[in-house]
Write a protein that holds these residues in place. Sequence first.
Motif, PDB file in Angstrom:
ATOM      1  N   GLU A 210      52.920 -26.750  43.647  1.00  0.00           N
ATOM      2  CA  GLU A 210      52.945 -25.649  44.753  1.00  0.00           C
ATOM      3  C   GLU A 210      53.775 -25.633  45.147  1.00  0.00           C
ATOM      4  OE1 GLU A 210      50.840 -23.873  44.331  1.00  0.00           O
ATOM      5  OE2 GLU A 210      49.268 -24.421  42.928  1.00  0.00           O
ATOM      6  N   ASN A 211      54.574 -26.751  46.322  1.00  0.00           N
ATOM      7  CA  ASN A 211      55.572 -26.682  47.398  1.00  0.00           C
ATOM      8  C   ASN A 211      56.918 -25.479  46.600  1.00  0.00           C
ATOM      9  OD1 ASN A 211      56.709 -27.147  50.121  1.00  0.00           O
ATOM     10  ND2 ASN A 211      58.465 -27.667  48.022  1.00  0.00           N
ATOM     11  N   MET A 212      56.970 -25.229  45.015  1.00  0.00           N
ATOM     12  CA  MET A 212      58.211 -24.753  44.964  1.00  0.00           C
ATOM     13  C   MET A 212      57.396 -23.699  44.991  1.00  0.00           C
ATOM     14  SD  MET A 212      61.334 -26.204  44.120  1.00  0.00           S
ATOM     15  CE  MET A 212      61.823 -25.171  42.526  1.00  0.00           C
ATOM     16  N   LEU A 213      57.167 -22.630  44.230  1.00  0.00           N
ATOM     17  CA  LEU A 213      56.093 -21.433  44.793  1.00  0.00           C
ATOM     18  C   LEU A 213      55.615 -21.322  45.960  1.00  0.00           C
ATOM     19  CD1 LEU A 213      53.848 -21.809  41.315  1.00  0.00           C
ATOM     20  CD2 LEU A 213      55.926 -20.938  41.499  1.00  0.00           C
ATOM     21  N   HIS A 214      55.397 -21.770  46.459  1.00  0.00           N
ATOM     22  CA  HIS A 214      54.871 -20.942  47.914  1.00  0.00           C
ATOM     23  C   HIS A 214      55.943 -21.743  49.503  1.00  0.00           C
ATOM     24  CE1 HIS A 214      51.294 -19.597  46.401  1.00  0.00           C
ATOM     25  NE2 HIS A 214      50.999 -21.009  45.762  1.00  0.00           N
ATOM     26  N   GLY A 215      56.894 -22.445  48.469  1.00  0.00           N
ATOM     27  CA  GLY A 215      57.659 -23.275  50.099  1.00  0.00           C
ATOM     28  C   GLY A 215      58.377 -21.812  50.373  1.00  0.00           C
ATOM     29  N   PRO A 216      59.929 -22.070  50.830  1.00  0.00           N
ATOM     30  CA  PRO A 216      60.708 -21.500  50.545  1.00  0.00           C
ATOM     31  C   PRO A 216      60.862 -20.376  49.425  1.00  0.00           C
ATOM     32  CG  PRO A 216      61.632 -23.325  51.511  1.00  0.00           C
ATOM     33  CD  PRO A 216      61.046 -23.715  50.162  1.00  0.00           C
ATOM     34  N   SER A 217      61.520 -19.189  49.724  1.00  0.00           N
ATOM     35  CA  SER A 217      60.996 -18.265  49.025  1.00  0.00           C
ATOM     36  C   SER A 217      62.382 -18.293  47.955  1.00  0.00           C
ATOM     37  CB  SER A 217      61.544 -16.977  49.756  1.00  0.00           C
ATOM     38  OG  SER A 217      63.182 -16.967  50.170  1.00  0.00           O
ATOM     39  N   PHE A 218      62.208 -17.571  46.672  1.00  0.00           N
ATOM     40  CA  PHE A 218      63.253 -18.301  45.434  1.00  0.00           C
ATOM     41  C   PHE A 218      64.089 -17.680  45.386  1.00  0.00           C
ATOM     42  CE2 PHE A 218      58.778 -19.125  43.462  1.00  0.00           C
ATOM     43  CZ  PHE A 218      58.783 -20.405  42.891  1.00  0.00           C
ATOM     44  N   ARG A 219      64.474 -16.248  46.685  1.00  0.00           N
ATOM     45  CA  ARG A 219      65.527 -15.619  46.730  1.00  0.00           C
ATOM     46  C   ARG A 219      66.375 -16.864  47.325  1.00  0.00           C
ATOM     47  NH1 ARG A 219      66.723 -10.429  47.354  1.00  0.00           N
ATOM     48  NH2 ARG A 219      64.992 -10.191  45.372  1.00  0.00           N
ATOM     49  N   ALA A 220      66.247 -17.721  48.089  1.00  0.00           N
ATOM     50  CA  ALA A 220      67.216 -18.335  49.360  1.00  0.00           C
ATOM     51  C   ALA A 220      67.096 -19.690  48.650  1.00  0.00           C
ATOM     52  CB  ALA A 220      65.910 -18.837  50.476  1.00  0.00           C
ATOM     53  N   ARG A 221      66.637 -20.052  47.633  1.00  0.00           N
ATOM     54  CA  ARG A 221      66.992 -21.242  46.355  1.00  0.00           C
ATOM     55  C   ARG A 221      67.860 -20.467  45.215  1.00  0.00           C
ATOM     56  NH1 ARG A 221      61.481 -22.070  45.616  1.00  0.00           N
ATOM     57  NH2 ARG A 221      60.363 -23.609  47.202  1.00  0.00           N
ATOM     58  N   ALA A 222      67.882 -18.865  44.885  1.00  0.00           N
ATOM     59  CA  ALA A 222      68.963 -18.939  44.530  1.00  0.00           C
ATOM     60  C   ALA A 222      70.316 -18.499  44.419  1.00  0.00           C
ATOM     61  CB  ALA A 222      68.392 -17.246  43.776  1.00  0.00           C
ATOM     62  N   LEU A 223      70.181 -18.314  45.930  1.00  0.00           N
ATOM     63  CA  LEU A 223      71.458 -18.348  46.507  1.00  0.00           C
ATOM     64  C   LEU A 223      71.966 -19.007  46.990  1.00  0.00           C
ATOM     65  CD1 LEU A 223      70.516 -15.443  49.716  1.00  0.00           C
ATOM     66  CD2 LEU A 223      72.020 -14.819  47.461  1.00  0.00           C
ATOM     67  N   ILE A 224      71.797 -20.036  47.454  1.00  0.00           N
ATOM     68  CA  ILE A 224      71.762 -21.229  46.979  1.00  0.00           C
ATOM     69  C   ILE A 224      72.396 -22.603  46.094  1.00  0.00           C
ATOM     70  CG2 ILE A 224      71.476 -24.131  48.607  1.00  0.00           C
ATOM     71  CD1 ILE A 224      69.536 -22.959  49.767  1.00  0.00           C
ATOM     72  N   LEU A 225      71.423 -21.928  44.873  1.00  0.00           N
ATOM     73  CA  LEU A 225      72.247 -22.637  43.689  1.00  0.00           C
ATOM     74  C   LEU A 225      72.913 -22.080  42.988  1.00  0.00           C
ATOM     75  CD1 LEU A 225      71.478 -24.456  41.278  1.00  0.00           C
ATOM     76  CD2 LEU A 225      69.945 -22.357  40.882  1.00  0.00           C
ATOM     77  N   ARG A 226      73.399 -20.211  43.766  1.00  0.00           N
ATOM     78  CA  ARG A 226      74.148 -19.520  43.171  1.00  0.00           C
ATOM     79  C   ARG A 226      75.507 -20.498  43.840  1.00  0.00           C
ATOM     80  NH1 ARG A 226      75.836 -13.991  45.277  1.00  0.00           N
ATOM     81  NH2 ARG A 226      76.189 -14.992  47.176  1.00  0.00           N
ATOM     82  N   GLY A 227      75.279 -21.042  45.268  1.00  0.00           N
ATOM     83  CA  GLY A 227      77.079 -20.900  45.789  1.00  0.00           C
ATOM     84  C   GLY A 227      77.155 -22.229  45.498  1.00  0.00           C
ATOM     85  N   THR A 228      76.279 -23.619  44.772  1.00  0.00           N
ATOM     86  CA  THR A 228      77.018 -24.493  44.078  1.00  0.00           C
ATOM     87  C   THR A 228      77.099 -24.697  43.000  1.00  0.00           C
ATOM     88  OG1 THR A 228      74.706 -25.654  45.418  1.00  0.00           O
ATOM     89  CG2 THR A 228      76.246 -26.741  43.664  1.00  0.00           C
ATOM     90  N   LEU A 229      76.895 -23.876  41.926  1.00  0.00           N
ATOM     91  CA  LEU A 229      77.386 -23.468  40.581  1.00  0.00           C
ATOM     92  C   LEU A 229      78.559 -22.673  40.673  1.00  0.00           C
ATOM     93  CD1 LEU A 229      74.015 -22.399  39.088  1.00  0.00           C
ATOM     94  CD2 LEU A 229      74.789 -24.269  38.706  1.00  0.00           C
ATOM     95  N   ASP A 230      78.770 -22.203  41.699  1.00  0.00           N
ATOM     96  CA  ASP A 230      79.594 -21.361  41.683  1.00  0.00           C
ATOM     97  C   ASP A 230      81.574 -22.514  42.426  1.00  0.00           C
ATOM     98  OD1 ASP A 230      81.887 -19.190  41.515  1.00  0.00           O
ATOM     99  OD2 ASP A 230      81.197 -18.233  43.182  1.00  0.00           O
ATOM    100  N   THR A 231      81.601 -22.510  41.460  1.00  0.00           N
ATOM    101  CA  THR A 231      82.608 -23.744  41.816  1.00  0.00           C
ATOM    102  C   THR A 231      84.133 -23.090  42.093  1.00  0.00           C
ATOM    103  OG1 THR A 231      82.972 -24.093  39.587  1.00  0.00           O
ATOM    104  CG2 THR A 231      81.261 -25.874  40.476  1.00  0.00           C
ATOM    105  N   SER A 232      84.574 -22.150  41.144  1.00  0.00           N
ATOM    106  CA  SER A 232      85.235 -21.382  41.444  1.00  0.00           C
ATOM    107  C   SER A 232      85.684 -20.037  42.699  1.00  0.00           C
ATOM    108  CB  SER A 232      85.964 -20.578  39.617  1.00  0.00           C
ATOM    109  OG  SER A 232      85.115 -19.904  39.788  1.00  0.00           O
ATOM    110  N   ARG A 233      84.619 -20.227  43.316  1.00  0.00           N
ATOM    111  CA  ARG A 233      83.987 -19.711  44.559  1.00  0.00           C
ATOM    112  C   ARG A 233      84.666 -18.324  44.194  1.00  0.00           C
ATOM    113  NH1 ARG A 233      87.366 -24.095  48.223  1.00  0.00           N
ATOM    114  NH2 ARG A 233      85.945 -25.998  47.799  1.00  0.00           N
ATOM    115  N   ASP A 234      84.482 -17.676  43.067  1.00  0.00           N
ATOM    116  CA  ASP A 234      85.335 -16.043  43.078  1.00  0.00           C
ATOM    117  C   ASP A 234      83.593 -15.444  42.818  1.00  0.00           C
ATOM    118  OD1 ASP A 234      83.869 -16.711  40.532  1.00  0.00           O
ATOM    119  OD2 ASP A 234      85.263 -16.318  39.414  1.00  0.00           O
ATOM    120  N   GLY A 235      82.740 -15.695  43.506  1.00  0.00           N
ATOM    121  CA  GLY A 235      81.354 -15.146  43.120  1.00  0.00           C
ATOM    122  C   GLY A 235      80.820 -14.798  41.940  1.00  0.00           C
TER     123      GLY A 235
END
Length: 428
Positions: free
Chosen positions: A345-370
């Motif tokens: 429930e906290n995952m669904l109604h907490g911080p937006s999925f868009r924010a989590r997706a942005l943070i996850l993308r920044g962490t997964l992108d180890t080459s930092r090429d976007g």
Amino acid sequence: LKGGSSHGAKTACGNAHIGVMAMDEVRGVVVGQPYPVWPNPRTMQYGVIGKLALPDLPMPSEAARGQGWVQAWLQNSLDIVYQTIADKYFVGGPRDRWYYVATDGWALQFWDGESHDPHAASLGHITPVGWLDMRWVHSVTWRLGFGALSNPCPFEVLVHTRNGTFIFRVRSQEDASTWIRTMTAAFVEWQTLEMQRCDKAREVAAMDRAAHIESGAAGKVIRVQEGKLPDGSNIGQDIPMSPYRAQALRRLWLQCLQLAYHGETPHVFDEMFALYDVDGNGTMDVKELETLLKELTTVRRKELRRVMASQMQDDVYSNLASTAADLKEKAELGFMAGELMDFYENMLHGPSFRARALILRGTLDTSRDGIISRGEFVTGAPELLMPGSELRREARWYEKVGAKMAKDAAAQGLGDDDSEDQGGCIQQ
């Protein structure tokens, strides 16, 4: 005038002696006010303020504000080029100087620790010695620095950008976590603003295209370029939820539970990448990551509700919870299920999925090429998307529920197939 006549000389000088009248005329020339050959460009530099004024820039929220004392080495790479080996490694200046760091809008300002005066800074008498634009931060992490026992600031905050990594030191792990939250909040807010701006521009362009088609007027074809974030990655349309993808994702998630139950590492993320690479371009963008997070959380919560309902139904009809051990087991299962439900429930109604997706993308992108490639996703997703601790907690609950339902089914004279269908899905 050599070789010429005196008549020619008089004509040229106006009946005056050569060189006398001419000098008098030169001395008597009056020069007016200077004027530019070309007009000024009418910018703010030349005092023109009006239509060319910069638009209002949205400022970050309170979550992206912070201040405190840090140690850093503020030196540009161009400065190092002109240093000798002795200056670089032996007799150079101190690399860890004290700075007072404070956020000002999107800027992280570094003030000289020896001369910083808040009152003088507010009047503009002193300026920061350096600053960092938090809008271009890629991701932020921390680590325990070298010589932590003897350093007053043992914790290092690593600010990753597309061009490199900037490091500064803080006193405690709590300070490091605070700066990570501050800069991550600024990064997410700016990325969200950029995505909203691109979405709005796309909507306006679509309306213009529709009006152009309805009018039937011949002319230039409107071309809409795909919006891009500051790091160069594309912004696609929102992806609708898909029952087919959710069913396939449930199968992959159950495989992860089975492997976590047996202490093995799941190897399903390559198939998961192919499932959510909706546009088929071989990369994972923000919208695709957001859809993955939504459907994964929804699938896990739906499965938990289904098994809980089956368990409650069996308890009503079996009436086996008569001993103290049975009551204790039932209470333990209920407590574990409540923790899992609160997490979902906290995952669904907490911080937006868009924010989590942005943070996850920044962490997964180890080459930092976007761009998140298949290899980057398969390498980083196991611990970032479904950490082993979360999978083991889920696997323990489903294992206990499966064992209890199998025991109840055996007591009622039922086969194992029905219990496995209701809850024992990870004991295979």
